[in-house]
Design an enzyme around this catalytic site. Structure first.
Site, PDB file in Angstrom:
ATOM      1  N   HIS A   1     -69.694   1.650  21.229  1.00 33.96           N
ATOM      2  CA  HIS A   1     -68.251   1.897  21.140  1.00 33.96           C
ATOM      3  C   HIS A   1     -67.979   3.385  20.900  1.00 33.96           C
ATOM      4  O   HIS A   1     -66.844   3.761  20.646  1.00 33.96           O
ATOM      5  CB  HIS A   1     -67.633   1.105  19.981  1.00 33.96           C
ATOM      6  CG  HIS A   1     -67.545  -0.381  20.224  1.00 33.96           C
ATOM      7  ND1 HIS A   1     -66.997  -0.930  21.357  1.00 33.96           N
ATOM      8  CD2 HIS A   1     -67.907  -1.430  19.448  1.00 33.96           C
ATOM      9  CE1 HIS A   1     -67.042  -2.255  21.277  1.00 33.96           C
ATOM     10  NE2 HIS A   1     -67.588  -2.576  20.135  1.00 33.96           N
TER      11      HIS A   1
ATOM     12  N   LYS B   1     -62.295  -4.339  21.474  1.00 32.88           N
ATOM     13  CA  LYS B   1     -61.284  -5.295  21.958  1.00 32.88           C
ATOM     14  C   LYS B   1     -60.710  -4.953  23.331  1.00 32.88           C
ATOM     15  O   LYS B   1     -59.547  -5.237  23.634  1.00 32.88           O
ATOM     16  CB  LYS B   1     -60.130  -5.475  20.945  1.00 32.88           C
ATOM     17  CG  LYS B   1     -60.513  -5.742  19.547  1.00 32.88           C
ATOM     18  CD  LYS B   1     -61.684  -6.629  19.353  1.00 32.88           C
ATOM     19  CE  LYS B   1     -61.517  -8.078  19.439  1.00 32.88           C
ATOM     20  NZ  LYS B   1     -62.822  -8.780  19.198  1.00 32.88           N
TER      21      LYS B   1
ATOM     22  N   SER C   1     -55.261  -7.650  20.171  1.00 33.01           N
ATOM     23  CA  SER C   1     -56.536  -8.366  20.137  1.00 33.01           C
ATOM     24  C   SER C   1     -57.317  -8.014  18.860  1.00 33.01           C
ATOM     25  O   SER C   1     -57.904  -8.888  18.216  1.00 33.01           O
ATOM     26  CB  SER C   1     -57.352  -8.003  21.384  1.00 33.01           C
ATOM     27  OG  SER C   1     -58.518  -8.752  21.449  1.00 33.01           O
TER      28      SER C   1
ATOM     29  N   TYR D   1     -59.885  -3.365  32.575  1.00 33.71           N
ATOM     30  CA  TYR D   1     -59.802  -4.810  32.310  1.00 33.71           C
ATOM     31  C   TYR D   1     -58.788  -5.477  33.235  1.00 33.71           C
ATOM     32  O   TYR D   1     -59.057  -6.520  33.827  1.00 33.71           O
ATOM     33  CB  TYR D   1     -59.403  -5.000  30.845  1.00 33.71           C
ATOM     34  CG  TYR D   1     -59.330  -6.429  30.353  1.00 33.71           C
ATOM     35  CD1 TYR D   1     -60.451  -7.051  29.800  1.00 33.71           C
ATOM     36  CD2 TYR D   1     -58.146  -7.151  30.401  1.00 33.71           C
ATOM     37  CE1 TYR D   1     -60.392  -8.355  29.326  1.00 33.71           C
ATOM     38  CE2 TYR D   1     -58.074  -8.453  29.931  1.00 33.71           C
ATOM     39  CZ  TYR D   1     -59.193  -9.054  29.396  1.00 33.71           C
ATOM     40  OH  TYR D   1     -59.122 -10.345  28.931  1.00 33.71           O
TER      41      TYR D   1
ATOM     42  N   THR E   1     -65.225  -5.936  26.002  1.00 39.04           N
ATOM     43  CA  THR E   1     -66.667  -5.718  25.814  1.00 39.04           C
ATOM     44  C   THR E   1     -67.485  -6.984  26.096  1.00 39.04           C
ATOM     45  O   THR E   1     -68.484  -6.944  26.815  1.00 39.04           O
ATOM     46  CB  THR E   1     -66.926  -5.318  24.335  1.00 39.04           C
ATOM     47  OG1 THR E   1     -65.889  -4.466  23.901  1.00 39.04           O
ATOM     48  CG2 THR E   1     -68.270  -4.672  24.161  1.00 39.04           C
TER      49      THR E   1
ATOM     50  N   ARG F   1     -60.267 -15.348  23.053  1.00 38.23           N
ATOM     51  CA  ARG F   1     -58.922 -15.801  22.688  1.00 38.23           C
ATOM     52  C   ARG F   1     -58.210 -16.172  23.970  1.00 38.23           C
ATOM     53  O   ARG F   1     -58.577 -17.117  24.644  1.00 38.23           O
ATOM     54  CB  ARG F   1     -58.204 -14.716  21.887  1.00 38.23           C
ATOM     55  CG  ARG F   1     -56.945 -15.205  21.180  1.00 38.23           C
ATOM     56  CD  ARG F   1     -56.313 -14.094  20.348  1.00 38.23           C
ATOM     57  NE  ARG F   1     -55.848 -13.005  21.170  1.00 38.23           N
ATOM     58  CZ  ARG F   1     -54.568 -12.728  21.388  1.00 38.23           C
ATOM     59  NH1 ARG F   1     -53.624 -13.438  20.830  1.00 38.23           N
ATOM     60  NH2 ARG F   1     -54.223 -11.704  22.147  1.00 38.23           N
ATOM     61  N   LYS F   2     -57.201 -15.367  24.367  1.00 36.42           N
ATOM     62  CA  LYS F   2     -56.442 -15.723  25.573  1.00 36.42           C
ATOM     63  C   LYS F   2     -56.893 -14.926  26.793  1.00 36.42           C
ATOM     64  O   LYS F   2     -56.812 -15.402  27.916  1.00 36.42           O
ATOM     65  CB  LYS F   2     -54.971 -15.402  25.355  1.00 36.42           C
ATOM     66  CG  LYS F   2     -54.266 -16.192  24.293  1.00 36.42           C
ATOM     67  CD  LYS F   2     -52.811 -15.758  24.333  1.00 36.42           C
ATOM     68  CE  LYS F   2     -51.982 -16.293  23.211  1.00 36.42           C
ATOM     69  NZ  LYS F   2     -50.651 -15.647  23.196  1.00 36.42           N
ATOM     70  N   GLY F   3     -57.240 -13.657  26.557  1.00 33.07           N
ATOM     71  CA  GLY F   3     -57.609 -12.789  27.673  1.00 33.07           C
ATOM     72  C   GLY F   3     -56.463 -12.597  28.648  1.00 33.07           C
ATOM     73  O   GLY F   3     -56.679 -12.490  29.846  1.00 33.07           O
TER      74      GLY F   3
ATOM     75  N   TRP G   1     -66.827  -9.608  27.830  1.00 33.61           N
ATOM     76  CA  TRP G   1     -66.793  -9.948  29.259  1.00 33.61           C
ATOM     77  C   TRP G   1     -67.739  -9.040  30.044  1.00 33.61           C
ATOM     78  O   TRP G   1     -68.546  -9.497  30.853  1.00 33.61           O
ATOM     79  CB  TRP G   1     -65.358  -9.811  29.766  1.00 33.61           C
ATOM     80  CG  TRP G   1     -65.081 -10.414  31.106  1.00 33.61           C
ATOM     81  CD1 TRP G   1     -65.891 -11.274  31.811  1.00 33.61           C
ATOM     82  CD2 TRP G   1     -63.909 -10.221  31.899  1.00 33.61           C
ATOM     83  NE1 TRP G   1     -65.286 -11.616  32.995  1.00 33.61           N
ATOM     84  CE2 TRP G   1     -64.067 -10.988  33.071  1.00 33.61           C
ATOM     85  CE3 TRP G   1     -62.740  -9.480  31.722  1.00 33.61           C
ATOM     86  CZ2 TRP G   1     -63.090 -11.024  34.073  1.00 33.61           C
ATOM     87  CZ3 TRP G   1     -61.760  -9.510  32.713  1.00 33.61           C
ATOM     88  CH2 TRP G   1     -61.938 -10.286  33.871  1.00 33.61           C
TER      89      TRP G   1
END
Ligand SMILES: Nc1ncnc2c1ncn2[C@@H]1O[C@H](COP(=O)(O)OS(=O)(=O)O)[C@@H](OP(=O)(O)O)[C@H]1O
Length: 320
Positions: free
Chosen positions: A130, A67, A160, A220, A70, A286-288, A72
């Site tokens: 991961h 979360k 997330s 991120y 990944t 979702r929202k990012g 992206w």
């Protein structure tokens, strides 16, 4: 019955049963291996990875704590490597990034035979993982393949993760806050799938400082604020920098646009498809948003996790 279990599996079973174990907020038994926590199947995949993976010099591995962006990163890497492809037959239009970039330790989990990567033929090979860097390093056996790590603010990653669990398990709103509370407690103790979060991030930070040519450490939040700069950095690291002509033609912007949350979320394959493990593709998007945790964590939760991370990151160049 014991005789029917292959020798390597018998060895794994006895190793796994000797490890420290704990139960997470789902009631799943997790085992602590090389400082991090895994369920039984993932751990068997990791043991296969360390023992049986045959790295190639040109392999690219995208790594992250779950979360943390990944999906992206997978999309961006595929788009970079496939940038000569025409938009109509681009792989991202017909498959979810997780279908295009397999998670090594899950792909290498097998109950019976030798792990199989034979039908994986793209060149360069692109995988994801991961597992923390020290565990991955053992599998890479000093190969010079490239590792790209993406990390994210722990609080956004946690929220997330919680959303993803609620969506996958179809947990209704009333029970979801209870889940968040118990997930939070496990997370702070470090007992979470692939956790502790801080060990994960620190292992890749150390790896990138020791070997910056082979380990790239991205964030991120920086990918959100300066996507152009970060994508060019990724391309250079992977040995496929944008040419002046490509930049003039707007190739960087094209890739960013193709891989944007809005675009990926609206592709038919991501609205309706499922992964091989039955997860709805739509749940990966979702929202990012940076700082969305403010809408869910209490000030007390925020304070507690800030204190933990501050202590764990002390003496490093990492900030929340
Ligand atoms: N293209 C793109 N751009 C920006 N952000 C994106 C993108 N795709 C997914 N996301 C957001 O990433 C969060 C999911 O994390 P992961 O992809 O690491 O999930 S997983 O570990 O692979 O299951 C999750 O974050 P939250 O929205 O905060 O939950 C996703 O919305």
């Amino acid at each position: 019955m014991e005789n029917e279990i292959p020798k390597n599996l018998q060895r794994d079973i006895s190793l796994i049963s000797s490890l420290p174990c704990d139960i997470n907020f789902h009631g799943t038994k997790l085992f602590k291996y090389q400082g991090c926590w895994y369920d039984n199947k993932t751990l068997q995949g990791i043991l296969n990875l360390q023992r049986g993976f045959e790295p190639q010099e040109t392999d690219i591995i995208v790594a992250s704590f779950p979360k943390s962006g990944t999906t992206w990163l997978k999309a961006l890497t595929v788009a970079l490597l496939e940038r000569s492809k025409h938009s109509s037959n681009h792989p991202l239009l017909s498959d979810n990034p997780h279908g295009l970039v397999p998670v090594l330790e899950l792909r290498l989990y097998t109950e019976t035979s030798k792990p199989d990567l034979t039908n994986f033929s793209s060149s360069p090979r692109l995988f994801s993982t991961h597992v923390p860097f020290h565990t991955l390093q053992e599998a890479l056996k000093n190969s010079s393949c490239k590792v790209v790590y993406l990390w994210r603010n722990v609080k956004d990653a946690l929220v997330s993760l919680w959303y993803f669990d609620c969506a996958n398990l179809k947990i209704e709103e009333e029970r979801s806050m209870l889940l968040l509370e118990s997930m939070f407690e496990s997370f702070c103790k470090g007992v979470s799938y692939y956790g502790p979060f801080w060990e994960h991030v620190l292992s890749y930070r150390r790896g990138s400082l020791e070997d910056p040519e082979h380990v790239l450490f991205l964030r991120y939040e920086e990918l959100k604020t300066e996507p152009f700069v970060q994508l060019k950095k990724l391309a250079e690291f992977l040995g496929c920098p944008f040419t002046v002509e490509e930049e003039e033609r707007g190739s960087v912007e094209e890739i960013l646009d193709l891989c944007s949350l809005r675009n990926l979320k609206n592709l038919e394959v991501n609205k309706t498809g499922k992964t091989a493990r039955g997860v709805d593709h739509k749940n990966f998007f979702r929202k990012g948003e940076v700082g969305d945790f403010k809408n869910y964590l209490t000030p007390e939760m925020e304070k507690k996790i800030d204190m933990i991370i501050e202590e764990k990151f002390r003496g490093t160049d990492l900030k929340l």
